[in-house]
Design an enzyme around this catalytic site. Structure first.
Site, short mmCIF file in Angstrom:
data_model
loop_
_atom_site.label_atom_id
_atom_site.label_comp_id
_atom_site.label_asym_id
_atom_site.label_seq_id
_atom_site.Cartn_x
_atom_site.Cartn_y
_atom_site.Cartn_z
N ASP A 145 0.82 -1.21 0.00
CA ASP A 145 0.00 0.00 0.00
C ASP A 145 0.86 1.26 0.00
OD1 ASP A 145 -2.63 1.36 0.44
OD2 ASP A 145 -1.66 1.96 2.31
N GLU B 93 1.08 -0.52 -5.14
CA GLU B 93 0.13 0.57 -5.39
C GLU B 93 0.97 1.84 -5.47
OE1 GLU B 93 -3.36 3.36 -3.59
OE2 GLU B 93 -1.76 2.51 -2.38
#
Length: 734
Positions: free
Chosen positions: A415, A468
């Site tokens: 993330d 990401e």
């Protein structure tokens, strides 16, 4: 009192007794070197058990020697048979108000971690961090118990408090191993399921409780204690899956991911959303829908449910919200049995500042940068990991390997990579510190990500790492040896933003935004991409995917069908957030389950049928996936028909050829000519406007034959009917 062992005057102290000042320090939980005074010393045995009424030492041959209470819970006695460093040389019989307890003496055991382990810990060895630190049920000198070790180099004192000592932080003070700043102790008789924390005294004498950063299990929030995990390994039944999973998620494989928030995917029996209950529903549903993988939003233990797991503190513990670790393992096993891989969202960018967590862990900025210009994240009001510290890097890499190995996770989606790569991320001038070259790149984070990905490739070579990353940072999926970050895949955030912006336009205006639907192909092969329609697009007032589409309900459904067809045809692996297959009309609410009643409506049921059929077509057609990351697998046929808002392209694996045509206006195009590279019949394999999906049912009656005419630089052409707001898939049959 400071340092590892304070010196006290010994004059006028009775033989075997300790100085009153040391006794006071023990009684108030302030003694920083309990191993220096407790346990066997020069033929004397000292035991500190406040609240006990009597203590006796039990010899291995059955002899019993009663100890005398000096004062305030300290018992002493001459016991020449007691050996320092030999925990098996005697036992203690402790008389508590309700019962007598027989146990080994934690202060009879010698050092637990060898010098080589300590040296490697200080150097940042992830394996030692994962195996040596934390709380582990082990056997030492034939005695079963809990070996505890915690990195807290700047603490004055550390102790273990838990169910096994009545949460009395005075009882089990730890030994400091200076070489690595690690405190350790072995506590006999502790059992799985007992709760514990580390009681820390900082340099200024402040005392506070911290959860174990390495805990494998935690209490249900809002409770915050760590729980002693059962070391018995789970018996896996997924050998066949594990042996073949590398091929199932390679760049030439069909990878279609269903992103899930475990707590809100479906209703739960008995009001408890357990892994076992999800295992009965979710893997079979994902399989029936044709997805190859699940991606779980972070399930690491986190204090605030409203963070959806993106502010975790238990980087080694599955959240207790859904059950114990073994239930999570069973869930993964069931997924693999159904032929479904599992990816986990994993968050190395930041952590919350809850008092029981990592922030100011030993009274200093240990896990986070000290300067708030580096150590505080303005977007999320969280702390930023100090990845320039060997021990912090080792902690994070050990966490990643833990999930991949212990729970057979097939990959991690990392993330907020962009927030890690740039020192000025979401910061104004003057609010950030340049790197040593004066630049904005976070060199420590780059090194960490490269080391992380190299370690995963070496230790779990068939797992995948997904970034990401929302910027144009070069080489996210390039090998580390070539200067890249070493990820296997990167989320294509630019494609997602551009195409959603295009689809949100009224069709009459799309001709002016044609670039948005085609621009993704300019860089489509610069990385190995996943096309994400994730949870981020259906929260915080952004509305649902259906809600972004213009027009009335039927027009919106048609827009969404055409968009999904375009997405599944476009180069790149696929990701769809749960509810997208239902065409939810409202944005996602983590406190409510998906609205499965939508399937009673033909339009919403049609979207679900379409997603399942797109997945099957994508999976069964190598031309649509084998060259997802290879420019030779794609060729534009119609790129510049902005007036009609039509695009067309060929996907191929070198043998099969699939023509994909999208019409992004609500106008039927008759006799629309498209050049193709091969003569013969082209079968219409999927039409998003089919009545089965809730469309108007227009199309090409199963296919079309090429005519003796040239178009778009090709010697043959098809004359097609393009249904309104549709995507067609036509495969060459010869």
């Amino acid at each position: 009192m400071s340092g590892a062992h304070a010196s006290f005057p010994s004059a006028d102290v009775a033989e075997g007794h300790i100085d009153p000042q040391e006794l006071t320090a023990l009684a108030h939980g302030l003694h920083d070197n309990p191993f220096g005074v407790l346990g066997p010393h020069d033929g004397w045995l000292r035991v500190f058990v406040p609240g006990a009424s009597a203590v006796a030492a039990l010899e291995p041959d059955g002899g019993r020697t009663s100890l005398t209470e000096q004062a305030q819970g300290l018992f002493i006695g001459r016991v020449p048979f007691a050996q320092a460093g030999d925990g098996a040389s005697y036992r203690l019989a402790i008389q508590w108000p309700a019962a007598e307890q027989t146990t080994a003496d934690p202060y009879a055991f010698g050092a637990l971690l060898d010098d080589n382990t300590l040296q490697r810990l200080a150097q940042g060895a992830w394996h030692e961090a994962g195996e040596a630190l934390g709380a582990h049920l082990v056997e030492v000198d034939g005695v079963s118990g809990l070996r505890c070790a915690v990195w807290a180099p700047n603490a004055r004192r550390v102790a273990v408090a838990g169910d096994f000592n009545g949460w009395d932080a005075r009882r089990h003070g730890m030994r400091l191993r200076h070489a690595a700043g690690v405190w350790e102790i072995f506590i006999p008789g502790v059992r799985p399921g007992e709760r514990y924390k580390f009681a820390i005294t900082d340099r200024n004498g402040n005392q506070f409780m911290k959860a174990d950063p390495m805990a494998r299990r935690s209490e249900m929030a809002p409770a915050t204690a760590s729980i002693v995990d059962d070391p018995a390994p789970y018996t896996w039944t997924d050998d066949d899956w594990m042996q073949g999973r590398g091929a199932r998620q390679s760049p030439d494989a069909p990878v279609s991911i269903y992103e899930v928030h475990a707590g809100s995917w479906a209703g739960c029996d008995s009001g408890v959303c357990g892994w076992d209950q999800m295992a009965d529903k979710l893997p079979s549903y994902a399989r029936a829908m044709g997805f190859t993988h699940l991606e779980l939003m972070p399930i690491m233990e986190h204090p605030f449910g409203g963070s959806w797991g993106y502010q975790p503190l238990g980087m080694f513990a599955p959240t207790a919200r859904y059950g114990p670790p073994e239930a999570f393992a069973r869930f993964i096993d069931r997924c693999h049995a159904a032929g479904i891989g599992v990816l986990l969202d994993w968050v190395p960018a930041h952590f919350p500042d809850d008092a029981h967590g990592l922030a100011a862990f030993d009274g200093t900025s240990l896990y986070e940068y000290e300067d708030p210009r580096e150590g505080y994240h303005p977007d999320w009001h969280t702390m930023v990991y100090n990845l320039g510290r060997n021990e912090v890097k080792a902690f994070m890499i050990a966490s990643a390997i833990h999930w991949l190995r212990r729970f057979h996770i097939d990959g991690l989606r990392v993330d907020a990579v962009a927030s890690m790569l740039y020192r000025d991320y979401s910061r104004q001038p003057g609010e950030w510190i340049p790197n040593r070259y004066g630049g904005r790149e976070n060199l420590e984070a780059v090194q960490f990500l490269q080391e992380l990905n190299n370690t995963v490739r070496a230790e779990v070579p068939d797992a995948i790492m997904v970034a990401e990353e929302s910027t144009a940072w070069p080489g996210v999926t390039a090998p580390v040896s070539e200067g890249g970050l070493g990820f296997h895949y990167k989320w294509n955030m630019g494609w997602m933003h551009d195409t959603l912006r295009y689809l949100s336009q009224d069709p009459i205006h799309r001709r002016h935004h044609h670039h948005d639907i085609t621009f993704g192909m300019v860089y489509a092969f610069s990385e190995r991409f996943i096309l994400p329609l994730s949870h981020d697009e259906v929260v915080h007032g952004k509305g649902s995917l259906l809600g972004k589409m213009p027009g009335d309900t039927q027009t919106r459904l048609a827009n969404l069908r055409a968009y999904y067809g375009f997405m599944w045809a476009h180069p790149g692996k696929k990701l769809l957030f749960m509810g997208g297959e239902l065409a939810q009309p409202t944005e996602w609410n983590h406190d409510a389950t998906l609205n499965w009643n939508l399937l009673d409506n033909a339009g919403h049921l049609g979207i679900q049928r379409l997603v399942a059929d797109l997945n099957r077509l994508y999976r069964d057609t190598p031309a649509l996936h084998a060259r997802d990351a290879d420019p030779s697998g794609f060729a534009w046929t119609i790129l510049d028909d902005q007036d009609n808002s039509v695009v067309a392209f060929i996907r191929t694996d070198g043998q099969q050829q699939v023509l994909v045509v999208s019409n992004f206006t609500p106008v039927t195009r008759h006799d629309y000519r498209i050049g193709v590279p091969r003569a013969g019949r082209w079968a219409e394999r999927l039409n998003t406007d089919a009545s089965h999906y809730g469309g108007s049912g227009q199309g090409n009656q199963g296919g079309a034959h090429t005519g003796d005419m040239a178009a778009h630089g090709q010697p043959q052409a098809l004359s097609l009917t393009l249904p309104p707001l549709s995507t067609l898939f036509l495969m060459h049959e010869g």
